[in-house]
Design a protein around this motif. Structure first.
Motif, PDB file in Angstrom:
ATOM      1  N   VAL A  63       0.004  45.677  37.368  1.00 54.43           N
ATOM      2  CA  VAL A  63       1.344  45.027  37.002  1.00 54.43           C
ATOM      3  C   VAL A  63       1.587  44.131  35.667  1.00 54.43           C
ATOM      4  CG1 VAL A  63       2.860  43.148  37.812  1.00 54.43           C
ATOM      5  CG2 VAL A  63       1.344  44.206  39.345  1.00 54.43           C
ATOM      6  N   LEU A  64       0.099  43.922  35.172  1.00 49.81           N
ATOM      7  CA  LEU A  64       0.077  43.416  33.770  1.00 49.81           C
ATOM      8  C   LEU A  64       0.160  44.646  32.693  1.00 49.81           C
ATOM      9  CD1 LEU A  64      -0.689  40.639  32.355  1.00 49.81           C
ATOM     10  CD2 LEU A  64      -3.044  41.430  32.534  1.00 49.81           C
ATOM     11  N   GLU A  65      -0.285  45.624  33.118  1.00 54.75           N
ATOM     12  CA  GLU A  65      -0.165  46.899  32.250  1.00 54.75           C
ATOM     13  C   GLU A  65       1.390  47.200  32.305  1.00 54.75           C
ATOM     14  OE1 GLU A  65      -2.054  48.317  30.172  1.00 54.75           O
ATOM     15  OE2 GLU A  65      -0.533  49.902  29.694  1.00 54.75           O
ATOM     16  N   GLN A  66       2.068  47.138  33.358  1.00 51.55           N
ATOM     17  CA  GLN A  66       3.397  47.570  33.545  1.00 51.55           C
ATOM     18  C   GLN A  66       4.295  46.578  32.642  1.00 51.55           C
ATOM     19  OE1 GLN A  66       4.731  47.400  37.540  1.00 51.55           O
ATOM     20  NE2 GLN A  66       6.914  47.968  36.952  1.00 51.55           N
ATOM     21  N   PHE A  67       3.927  45.216  32.591  1.00 58.31           N
ATOM     22  CA  PHE A  67       4.640  44.189  31.847  1.00 58.31           C
ATOM     23  C   PHE A  67       4.421  44.484  30.403  1.00 58.31           C
ATOM     24  CE2 PHE A  67       5.626  40.086  29.922  1.00 58.31           C
ATOM     25  CZ  PHE A  67       6.750  39.719  30.945  1.00 58.31           C
ATOM     26  N   GLY A  68       3.213  44.868  29.990  1.00 55.48           N
ATOM     27  CA  GLY A  68       2.595  44.709  28.553  1.00 55.48           C
ATOM     28  C   GLY A  68       3.437  46.231  28.099  1.00 55.48           C
ATOM     29  N   GLN A  69       3.575  47.037  28.828  1.00 56.62           N
ATOM     30  CA  GLN A  69       4.086  48.455  28.355  1.00 56.62           C
ATOM     31  C   GLN A  69       5.873  48.047  27.959  1.00 56.62           C
ATOM     32  OE1 GLN A  69       3.758  51.735  30.846  1.00 56.62           O
ATOM     33  NE2 GLN A  69       1.551  51.769  30.366  1.00 56.62           N
ATOM     34  N   ALA A  70       6.347  47.444  28.917  1.00 62.73           N
ATOM     35  CA  ALA A  70       7.643  46.659  28.472  1.00 62.73           C
ATOM     36  C   ALA A  70       7.871  46.246  27.425  1.00 62.73           C
ATOM     37  CB  ALA A  70       8.299  46.316  29.474  1.00 62.73           C
ATOM     38  N   LEU A  71       6.747  45.211  27.268  1.00 61.98           N
ATOM     39  CA  LEU A  71       6.691  44.265  26.049  1.00 61.98           C
ATOM     40  C   LEU A  71       6.641  45.205  24.805  1.00 61.98           C
ATOM     41  CD1 LEU A  71       6.728  41.261  25.216  1.00 61.98           C
ATOM     42  CD2 LEU A  71       4.037  41.523  25.533  1.00 61.98           C
ATOM     43  N   ASP A  72       5.734  45.929  24.597  1.00 66.54           N
ATOM     44  CA  ASP A  72       5.433  47.090  23.463  1.00 66.54           C
ATOM     45  C   ASP A  72       6.686  47.795  23.253  1.00 66.54           C
ATOM     46  OD1 ASP A  72       2.924  45.841  23.644  1.00 66.54           O
ATOM     47  OD2 ASP A  72       1.911  47.637  24.459  1.00 66.54           O
ATOM     48  N   GLN A  73       7.311  48.353  24.067  1.00 63.99           N
ATOM     49  CA  GLN A  73       8.525  49.177  23.838  1.00 63.99           C
ATOM     50  C   GLN A  73       9.747  48.123  23.426  1.00 63.99           C
ATOM     51  OE1 GLN A  73       8.445  51.317  27.446  1.00 63.99           O
ATOM     52  NE2 GLN A  73       6.459  52.283  26.888  1.00 63.99           N
ATOM     53  N   GLY A  74       9.636  46.939  23.356  1.00 58.12           N
ATOM     54  CA  GLY A  74      10.793  46.075  23.252  1.00 58.12           C
ATOM     55  C   GLY A  74      11.762  45.866  24.436  1.00 58.12           C
ATOM     56  N   ARG A  75      11.159  46.606  25.749  1.00 57.25           N
ATOM     57  CA  ARG A  75      12.047  46.403  26.715  1.00 57.25           C
ATOM     58  C   ARG A  75      11.605  45.286  27.811  1.00 57.25           C
ATOM     59  NH1 ARG A  75      11.069  49.798  30.414  1.00 57.25           N
ATOM     60  NH2 ARG A  75       9.151  50.666  29.445  1.00 57.25           N
ATOM     61  N   LEU A  76      11.406  44.194  27.278  1.00 61.20           N
ATOM     62  CA  LEU A  76      10.949  42.916  27.959  1.00 61.20           C
ATOM     63  C   LEU A  76      12.108  42.405  28.761  1.00 61.20           C
ATOM     64  CD1 LEU A  76       8.421  41.003  28.298  1.00 61.20           C
ATOM     65  CD2 LEU A  76       9.586  39.527  26.786  1.00 61.20           C
TER      66      LEU A  76
ATOM     67  N   CYS B 171       1.019  34.290  22.485  1.00 57.15           N
ATOM     68  CA  CYS B 171      -0.232  34.231  21.568  1.00 57.15           C
ATOM     69  C   CYS B 171       0.346  35.051  20.209  1.00 57.15           C
ATOM     70  CB  CYS B 171      -1.205  35.375  22.059  1.00 57.15           C
ATOM     71  SG  CYS B 171      -2.653  36.029  20.884  1.00 57.15           S
ATOM     72  N   ASP B 172      -0.040  34.199  19.073  1.00 53.31           N
ATOM     73  CA  ASP B 172       0.204  34.564  17.681  1.00 53.31           C
ATOM     74  C   ASP B 172      -0.296  35.720  17.264  1.00 53.31           C
ATOM     75  OD1 ASP B 172       1.988  32.435  17.155  1.00 53.31           O
ATOM     76  OD2 ASP B 172      -0.071  31.167  16.443  1.00 53.31           O
ATOM     77  N   ARG B 173      -1.346  36.278  17.847  1.00 48.43           N
ATOM     78  CA  ARG B 173      -1.973  37.556  17.217  1.00 48.43           C
ATOM     79  C   ARG B 173      -1.941  38.808  18.017  1.00 48.43           C
ATOM     80  NH1 ARG B 173      -7.742  34.823  15.769  1.00 48.43           N
ATOM     81  NH2 ARG B 173      -7.007  33.181  14.620  1.00 48.43           N
ATOM     82  N   ARG B 174      -0.769  38.518  19.073  1.00 45.66           N
ATOM     83  CA  ARG B 174      -0.347  39.767  19.888  1.00 45.66           C
ATOM     84  C   ARG B 174      -0.013  41.031  19.129  1.00 45.66           C
ATOM     85  NH1 ARG B 174       4.232  41.041  22.293  1.00 45.66           N
ATOM     86  NH2 ARG B 174       5.083  38.939  21.894  1.00 45.66           N
ATOM     87  N   THR B 175      -0.718  42.267  19.400  1.00 46.29           N
ATOM     88  CA  THR B 175       0.003  43.346  19.014  1.00 46.29           C
ATOM     89  C   THR B 175       0.014  44.382  19.995  1.00 46.29           C
ATOM     90  OG1 THR B 175      -2.585  43.944  18.740  1.00 46.29           O
ATOM     91  CG2 THR B 175      -1.657  43.209  16.771  1.00 46.29           C
ATOM     92  N   PRO B 176       0.469  45.281  19.705  1.00 44.86           N
ATOM     93  CA  PRO B 176       0.911  46.443  20.761  1.00 44.86           C
ATOM     94  C   PRO B 176      -0.301  46.984  21.478  1.00 44.86           C
ATOM     95  CG  PRO B 176       2.303  47.067  18.921  1.00 44.86           C
ATOM     96  CD  PRO B 176       1.374  45.864  18.399  1.00 44.86           C
ATOM     97  N   GLY B 177      -0.291  47.141  22.585  1.00 41.97           N
ATOM     98  CA  GLY B 177      -1.506  47.654  23.288  1.00 41.97           C
ATOM     99  C   GLY B 177      -2.407  46.621  23.903  1.00 41.97           C
TER     100      GLY B 177
END
Ligand SMILES: [Zn+2]
Length: 332
Positions: free
Chosen positions: A7-20, A47-53
């Motif tokens: 579920v975290l992965e699913q959420f993370g991918q949406a976040l990375d793709q700007g589909r949050l 988190c300030d240092r968040r990067t894709p992935g």
């Protein structure tokens, strides 16, 4: 908690793709880790240092330190208080938080821990915030399986179902959590806690950390005595009162399910109830077990209205007793 990862992965991918999604509804059994997941997501978002992935926060930046200190001003949790419901003034506070500027992060996160426990006014107020979303706020709504959420709320959320982990995974996690303890409960006790928690590991841990199992043992013993006719319904109900109605219903439902299982030729899962349900299975048709499960579910539905816990417990105990052969009952 490896079972949160998909579920975290699913959420993370949406976040990375700007589909949050503006609002997510995390659903799952009680004690499966919904709140923990929401907190992980919130920490990742600020988190300030968040990067894709990235799927977990850096743990070092100013935001992460605030999260670690449980004092991040842009992460808020709204949960039921004494009333067991989330009240409208809490949702009003959420609405104000949602439209205010973030204080230290670039985003705000509001966690509604138990979106299924909103009273109708609170639910309608929340709906307004869901309908007119501010761009810098993320809502994470948590829903316990089997507890309804208004369809109008649900339809405005991305639903993220959190599955209960497989038995081995849950057992392994629980054992690892307890391994560092000085007086860790033995594996039988751990297995019983997991069973009583419906396989939800965090709830099992909570049960082991409280005196729940002791109170449950007392209730079980009283239940056995009551079924034999050795004590009155009032005396039996008293021991259940110490458990609280919700836990009483959970226990009785598990026992009724055990009865149905044994009647169908299977095994009971709660070792403490084996003897009783085996006996009942020999003298009752299977539909009696299902009738019992239905009665317990009725009581659970009545729980949201202000039912008398004593009366509900009495009623269910009497129904259980009705499964005893008449000859035994009069002999007691
Ligand atoms: Zn960080």
């Amino acid at each position: 908690m490896p079972w949160l990862m998909p579920v975290l992965e699913q959420f993370g991918q949406a976040l990375d793709q700007g589909r949050l999604p503006h609002a997510s509804l995390v659903t799952g059994e009680r004690g499966v880790g919904k709140r923990h997941l929401a907190e992980c997501i919130a920490a990742l978002l600020v988190c300030d240092r968040r990067t894709p992935g990235m799927r977990s926060p850096c743990g070092e930046c100013r935001q992460c330190l605030l999260v670690a200190g449980e004092s991040h001003p842009d992460i808020r949790v709204y949960q039921p208080e004494k009333s067991r419901m989330i009240r409208i003034d809490q949702v009003r506070a959420l609405s104000q938080f949602a439209v205010a500027s973030p204080q230290v992060a670039g985003i705000k996160v509001a966690i509604v821990d138990r979106a299924d426990q909103l009273n109708i006014n609170a639910a309608n107020a929340l709906l307004k915030t869901l309908e007119e979303p501010a761009s810098d706020v993320v809502l994470l709504l948590l829903q316990e399986t089997g507890r309804p959420v208004l369809p109008t709320i649900r339809s405005r959320c991305r639903v993220l179902p959190l599955a209960t982990p497989r038995a081995e995974e849950a057992t392994g996690w629980l054992a690892a959590e307890l391994a560092s303890r000085e007086q860790a409960p033995d594996t039988d006790r751990q297995a019983l806690a997991l069973h009583l928690a419906g396989g939800a590991p965090r709830l099992a841990l909570e049960l082991l950390d409280s005196d729940f199992l002791t109170r449950r043992d007392a209730a079980l013993e009283a239940f056995r005595q009551f079924m034999k006719g050795a004590i009155t319904v009032a005396a039996a109900a008293r021991t259940f009162r110490d458990l609280g109605l919700e836990a009483t219903l959970n226990l009785m439902e598990a026992w009724a399910n055990d009865l149905a299982r044994v009647m169908a030729g299977g095994d009971a899962r709660d070792p403490g109830i084996v003897e009783v349900v085996r006996y009942l299975a020999t003298s009752n048709p299977p539909w009696r077990a299902h009738q019992l499960v239905d009665a317990i579910r009725d009581s659970r539905r009545a729980l949201v209205n202000n039912v008398s816990p004593e009366l509900e417990t009495d009623r269910l105990l009497v129904q259980w007793r009705g499964l005893m052969p008449v000859r035994k009952r009069s002999a007691g």
